[in-house]
Motif scaffolding. Sequence first.
Motif, mmCIF file in Angstrom:
data_model
loop_
_atom_site.group_PDB
_atom_site.id
_atom_site.type_symbol
_atom_site.label_atom_id
_atom_site.label_comp_id
_atom_site.label_asym_id
_atom_site.label_seq_id
_atom_site.Cartn_x
_atom_site.Cartn_y
_atom_site.Cartn_z
ATOM 1 N N PRO A 332 0.920 -1.270 0.061
ATOM 2 C CA PRO A 332 0.036 0.168 -0.086
ATOM 3 C C PRO A 332 0.845 1.362 0.128
ATOM 4 O O PRO A 332 0.295 2.275 -0.264
ATOM 5 N N VAL A 333 2.089 1.197 0.315
ATOM 6 C CA VAL A 333 3.184 2.453 0.530
ATOM 7 C C VAL A 333 3.552 2.467 -0.905
ATOM 8 O O VAL A 333 4.346 1.703 -1.255
ATOM 9 N N ARG A 337 6.532 0.323 -3.046
ATOM 10 C CA ARG A 337 6.282 -0.419 -4.415
ATOM 11 C C ARG A 337 7.428 -0.038 -5.128
ATOM 12 O O ARG A 337 8.102 -0.852 -5.984
ATOM 13 N N THR A 338 7.893 1.278 -5.377
ATOM 14 C CA THR A 338 8.953 1.995 -6.031
ATOM 15 C C THR A 338 10.214 1.137 -5.860
ATOM 16 O O THR A 338 10.996 0.729 -6.801
ATOM 17 N N ARG A 339 10.684 0.861 -4.731
ATOM 18 C CA ARG A 339 11.871 0.194 -4.440
ATOM 19 C C ARG A 339 11.814 -1.325 -4.576
ATOM 20 O O ARG A 339 12.776 -1.662 -5.091
ATOM 21 N N PRO A 362 -0.782 4.377 -9.757
ATOM 22 C CA PRO A 362 -0.970 5.994 -9.292
ATOM 23 C C PRO A 362 0.268 6.673 -9.035
ATOM 24 O O PRO A 362 0.411 7.978 -8.965
ATOM 25 N N ALA A 363 1.265 5.979 -8.629
ATOM 26 C CA ALA A 363 2.384 6.711 -8.051
ATOM 27 C C ALA A 363 3.572 6.852 -9.248
ATOM 28 O O ALA A 363 3.962 5.997 -9.922
ATOM 29 N N PRO A 364 3.843 8.160 -9.574
ATOM 30 C CA PRO A 364 4.770 8.381 -10.593
ATOM 31 C C PRO A 364 6.118 7.530 -10.339
ATOM 32 O O PRO A 364 6.649 7.177 -11.380
ATOM 33 N N GLU A 393 -4.364 13.630 -22.024
ATOM 34 C CA GLU A 393 -5.190 13.702 -20.836
ATOM 35 C C GLU A 393 -4.581 12.617 -19.762
ATOM 36 O O GLU A 393 -5.180 12.713 -18.735
ATOM 37 N N ARG A 394 -3.918 11.935 -20.296
ATOM 38 C CA ARG A 394 -3.184 10.900 -19.320
ATOM 39 C C ARG A 394 -2.073 11.526 -18.292
ATOM 40 O O ARG A 394 -1.485 12.834 -18.408
ATOM 41 N N PRO A 395 -1.993 11.099 -17.145
ATOM 42 C CA PRO A 395 -0.867 11.620 -16.241
ATOM 43 C C PRO A 395 0.507 11.704 -16.994
ATOM 44 O O PRO A 395 0.879 10.813 -17.559
ATOM 45 N N ARG A 396 1.179 12.542 -16.456
ATOM 46 C CA ARG A 396 2.564 12.563 -17.293
ATOM 47 C C ARG A 396 3.441 11.651 -16.982
ATOM 48 O O ARG A 396 4.164 11.365 -17.827
ATOM 49 N N ALA A 397 3.578 11.056 -15.752
ATOM 50 C CA ALA A 397 4.369 9.796 -15.653
ATOM 51 C C ALA A 397 4.016 8.695 -16.623
ATOM 52 O O ALA A 397 4.938 7.871 -17.228
ATOM 53 N N GLU A 398 2.820 8.388 -16.786
ATOM 54 C CA GLU A 398 2.340 7.401 -17.941
ATOM 55 C C GLU A 398 2.652 7.824 -19.354
ATOM 56 O O GLU A 398 3.138 7.036 -19.960
ATOM 57 N N ARG A 399 2.421 9.157 -19.898
ATOM 58 C CA ARG A 399 3.103 9.650 -20.906
ATOM 59 C C ARG A 399 4.421 9.273 -21.216
ATOM 60 O O ARG A 399 4.922 8.994 -22.031
ATOM 61 N N VAL A 400 5.244 9.861 -19.907
ATOM 62 C CA VAL A 400 6.676 9.673 -20.364
ATOM 63 C C VAL A 400 7.234 8.080 -20.321
ATOM 64 O O VAL A 400 8.140 8.082 -21.171
#
Length: 480
Positions: A332-333, A337-339, A362-364, A393-400
Amino acid sequence: MDEVVEVSAAAAVRLAEGASLREVLPDAGDPAVWIALDAGVRRSPWSSVDGVWSPAWQRTEQGRTLPDALRRGERLSDGRLALALCHSDGRVRKQALTPAAGRPELLPLVVLRCADWAEPVREAARRLLAELLDAEDAVRLLPLILRIGRRGRGGFVTDLATGLLRAAAPGALAPLCTDADQAVRRYAYRLAVEEGHLSPAELARAAARDTDLVVQRLCADATLAAVAEGGTDDDVLDTLLAARGAHARAAGVTALRRAGRSERAVAFLGDRAGVVRACARYVVRQGGGDPLAWYRERCGAAGDLAPGVVSGLAECGERADADLLRALTSHPVAAVRTRAVAGLRALDVTDVERMRALLDDPAPGVVREAALALVPSARSLDDQWLMTRLGPERPRAERVAAFRLLHAHDGVVRLRAAVALIDDPDDRLRHWARQAVQRWRPTADVPRGSAEVGELLDRARPLFSEYVLIRRKWEVGLKA
């Protein structure tokens, strides 16, 4: 810098009109002010008097030029003498040095002349500065001295100041250690460490307090050296271990082994900084502990989990630990998840389907790490699916992430994705896309005479010269 020089050129005129140095240069402690004045004097406007052209500030109250006044031995104001010390004629600058001897406010300009391009001026200024400069002046002028010391002929002033400060009382360096100028603090701490002016406790506090990484490392390393010689002090250890800077904390953890307190290093196995975790693992192993088992236990247990623990498992774990990390990609954190995703990549374990699903996280940070993990497998992904993720319209992280993966393709797919973003409202993404278009070259999988490639290149026409555009089309078998 040009604007500052122009302002200083106007300041030269004000000095010639009788304004005092303090009125014209209110921030005299800033070395840039003196350097700009030196350049600005030579940029001030010229005027004609009795058919003779000279700078507007050149004349004294009696109408004589500064060189004439100096030759006659007239007493000039501090402002006009400052102008003479910055004169474009080296003979005038040299003549102005002698009357400057009794003017403390002009000492910064004497420092400047010690790096003068004219050797007679330079040598005269150095002789004068060696007579005038004391430790108190060296402290006051150190920001300027260090700036001049970086010039090609500026080594004399730093050597002179260093000699004076080495011989001064230890407390002389104290104000320099809290100076706002980063270069001054680095110099002061380096000199204080070399001369042994600071105790281990003072060094530890400096390593923990200062915001500059160079100072942190210098003082942390000096603390370790002092502890190795004189034994470990609890206050020193606690100060280092509580520091915000990673290098200071790493030094504190390293010192735990010498202090015989290796068990305290366990608390730093999950530190947020990699260098601290590495030092903690070393100390724990030297004390007979097993960091890997500790990481596995923490990552496999339920409850709160520090992100640093996940990174630690990846840093010293094995491919068999991939299952633990894969399970943590649903934690959940977001930081955990990133690490976890980054850890799987570090262990060279990539679950394409799982990473593909994480592109919608949802987390960039998670999206970024998932994209990096998928880059080697990018060509196995559906390029049309990725193209739909480039929409504004997509979140920037997804587009990148989508563009990163499309850019890993070859041929038409890469060009199609880049052209789609050449007018994107996101500055960085647009710049990246335009660079990708300009660097694009047809690969073997691009069909000869492809109409789509021709259309894409035409859409990107503003990015090419006419010659380059013709060349690109020729390379793919198209006519311009």
